[in-house]
Structure formats: structure tokens, C-alpha cells
Design a protein around this motif. Sequence first.
Motif, short mmCIF file in Angstrom:
data_model
loop_
_atom_site.label_atom_id
_atom_site.label_comp_id
_atom_site.label_asym_id
_atom_site.label_seq_id
_atom_site.Cartn_x
_atom_site.Cartn_y
_atom_site.Cartn_z
N GLU A 248 0.83 -1.22 0.00
CA GLU A 248 0.00 0.00 0.00
C GLU A 248 0.85 1.26 0.00
O GLU A 248 0.44 2.29 -0.53
CB GLU A 248 -0.89 0.02 1.25
N SER A 249 2.02 1.17 0.62
CA SER A 249 2.85 2.37 0.79
C SER A 249 3.65 2.71 -0.47
O SER A 249 4.23 3.80 -0.54
CB SER A 249 3.83 2.15 1.95
N LEU A 250 3.70 1.80 -1.44
CA LEU A 250 4.52 2.06 -2.62
C LEU A 250 3.92 3.19 -3.46
O LEU A 250 2.71 3.25 -3.65
CB LEU A 250 4.64 0.79 -3.46
N PRO A 251 4.74 4.08 -3.96
CA PRO A 251 4.23 5.22 -4.71
C PRO A 251 3.72 4.83 -6.10
O PRO A 251 4.03 3.75 -6.61
CB PRO A 251 5.45 6.15 -4.82
N TRP A 252 2.97 5.74 -6.67
CA TRP A 252 2.43 5.57 -8.02
C TRP A 252 3.56 5.28 -9.01
O TRP A 252 4.61 5.89 -8.96
CB TRP A 252 1.68 6.84 -8.40
N GLY A 253 3.28 4.35 -9.91
CA GLY A 253 4.24 4.07 -10.98
C GLY A 253 5.14 2.88 -10.71
O GLY A 253 5.88 2.46 -11.60
N ILE A 254 5.10 2.36 -9.50
CA ILE A 254 5.93 1.18 -9.20
C ILE A 254 5.34 -0.03 -9.92
O ILE A 254 4.15 -0.30 -9.81
CB ILE A 254 5.96 0.92 -7.68
N GLY B 120 6.09 2.13 7.78
CA GLY B 120 4.95 2.71 7.08
C GLY B 120 5.31 3.40 5.79
O GLY B 120 4.44 3.65 4.95
N GLU B 121 6.58 3.74 5.63
CA GLU B 121 7.05 4.34 4.38
C GLU B 121 8.08 3.41 3.75
O GLU B 121 8.92 2.85 4.46
CB GLU B 121 7.72 5.71 4.66
N PRO B 122 8.04 3.24 2.44
CA PRO B 122 9.04 2.36 1.81
C PRO B 122 10.43 2.98 1.91
O PRO B 122 10.61 4.16 1.59
CB PRO B 122 8.57 2.28 0.34
N PRO B 123 11.42 2.21 2.35
CA PRO B 123 12.78 2.75 2.47
C PRO B 123 13.32 3.20 1.11
O PRO B 123 13.08 2.54 0.09
CB PRO B 123 13.59 1.57 3.01
N LYS B 124 14.05 4.31 1.11
CA LYS B 124 14.59 4.86 -0.14
C LYS B 124 15.52 3.85 -0.82
O LYS B 124 15.52 3.74 -2.06
CB LYS B 124 15.35 6.16 0.16
N THR B 125 16.27 3.12 -0.04
CA THR B 125 17.19 2.12 -0.62
C THR B 125 16.42 1.15 -1.51
O THR B 125 16.85 0.83 -2.62
CB THR B 125 17.86 1.32 0.51
N ILE B 126 15.28 0.69 -1.01
CA ILE B 126 14.51 -0.30 -1.77
C ILE B 126 13.83 0.34 -2.97
O ILE B 126 13.79 -0.25 -4.06
CB ILE B 126 13.51 -1.02 -0.83
#
Lengths: 163, 129
Positions: A87-93, A147-153
Motif C-alpha cells: 500500500e505504501s509504494l508510490p504511483w508508478g511502481i 509505514g514508508e518504503p525505504p529509499k534504498t529499496i
Amino acid sequence: MIAATPSPLILGPLSSGATGPAAQFVAEQSDESLRRLNDSLYLGLAQSGIFEELCGIYDQCSEPNWDGYGANAISVDAYGHAYRFLESLPWGIPKPSVGAEPDGYITLEWHRSPRWTLSVSISPDGDLHYAALLGASKAFGTEPFFGEPPKTILDLIGRVSIA
Amino acid sequence: MSETSELPVEDDELLARFVPFSGWIRPSNQTVKPDAFMPPENLELSVIRHVGLSIQELWQIGQSIVAARPAKLHGRADIGAGDVRKQSLDVVPTSQPRNHAHITGWPREKSAQKIIAQELAASATFIGR
């Protein structure tokens, strides 16, 4: 079985403070546009069927020895963290493929080719263990999920997904 | 029991990892995911040596693995013992069941296991049942 339920709307209504029929019309149109925008933002993964796929994997692996080799069952906690991570992944993934490992972790895989591939394992504690083959190089490690996807991933998803 | 089971595993031998779970196969291209090569908690990953077995006997062993539960055998992932050892792992034969071996030498850290499993999956060939 756990039902795959959509999340609530992401964006709230806008208000200019104006009144009257014209302002009412604009507000209604704005709300409708907002609803459509929210749908399109959420659609990314929701309409891809990813949550149904996650449910299916949970159903198949919620009992011990689901692999015939003595695997641990997938826990409700691991399922919940995987759901919230998606759910936390941003648009376009792009849509990942869902799987499971013998220790009961849920996996999400973004795969372009044998040497351009990323796998993320989601633990019952909410830890994200990732490993990526990036051509001749590789990356691996562990990140907590709050709750937020890590930037690394997110960066690795981007690198693996570029055609 | 075949005497082959007792012999050391040569680098040029093929090993089969049976796939009893559809989630270990990529639906896009029918290749095997690294999940199929992740070790269990005891860090001994079960494989079956091809040597001395007909293909029919090999599949029979795979079927016996999934018979412990109501599952479908989706196929097997074949990998060379030499490819396993390139990852600083070893292949150790066991006396039972027939032609069984363990892939050993795994690191304890989960993400380090995952990167090795990805290398193994990249070297493996999936054969559908």
C-alpha cells in the motif's frame, strides 16, 4: 482466509471558501476529479491484482510444511506488513511477484532478467530483507518498515525495472 | 539404496531442487525464483543428485517429497554442484533417502542468504512437471 480490502482515499477535498451555485458546481467537479485521481493513484497496484495474489499466497502457506520440506507457516503479522508495504509504494511502481520462503517470510520480487532482479523478504516483525543482482554488481541488506518504503529499496526497484 | 548416495558429490553433477509450490515459479517466463533455494532454519537445503537415476526415478523421488502433504509437484530446478560451490557453499551427501544431499555452508544473515539464493536461481534451469 484474509480478505484483500482497499485503503481509504489518499487525498482530501479542496475548498476555496466561495459560496453560490457556481462555487457549488466547481466544488462538486473538484470532488469528482479528486475521487478519480485517488482511484488512479491507488489503482497502480490494487488494480493489478497484487492484493489478491498476496491473499492467495497466504492461503497456500498459512499451515506449516506448505512446501513439503518442513517450512514455517506464514503468519498474519507477515501478511499484514506485506499488505501495508504494498500500500505504501508510490504511483508508478511496477507490480512485483509474490512468493514465500521456508522461514515463513513473504517475498516480493521485481524481475527483469536473471542478473537484474530484486527480492524483498518481509518478516513478521516488519523487517525488509532485500537482495538485488544488478548486472555485475549486487546489493543486499535489511531495512525496517515504519509505514514508508525505504529509499534504498525504492532506488533498487527503479534500477531493476528500467527497461 | 544405491551406493552412489555415499560417494562425494562431484562438481560436474546435476542436483535437483523440487518445486512443490507455484509461488516459486515466475509466471512471466517459467523460471525459478530464489525463494526455492532459500535454506530452512537448520541451514541444510535438500536436493537430489541426478547421478545413477533415470528421469522417471528422479520424478518419483520428487513426488514422494510432496506426498507428505496434499500438494502438486510443479517441477524441479536443476543446478550444477560446481555452481553451488562457486557461492562458497558445499554439497554433502546423506545416506537416506536415496541420492539425497544437503547444500550447506550458508551464512546466518538473511539478506546474505538471499543474494546467494539469487545466484543459484540465476544458474538453475527449471523443468516443469
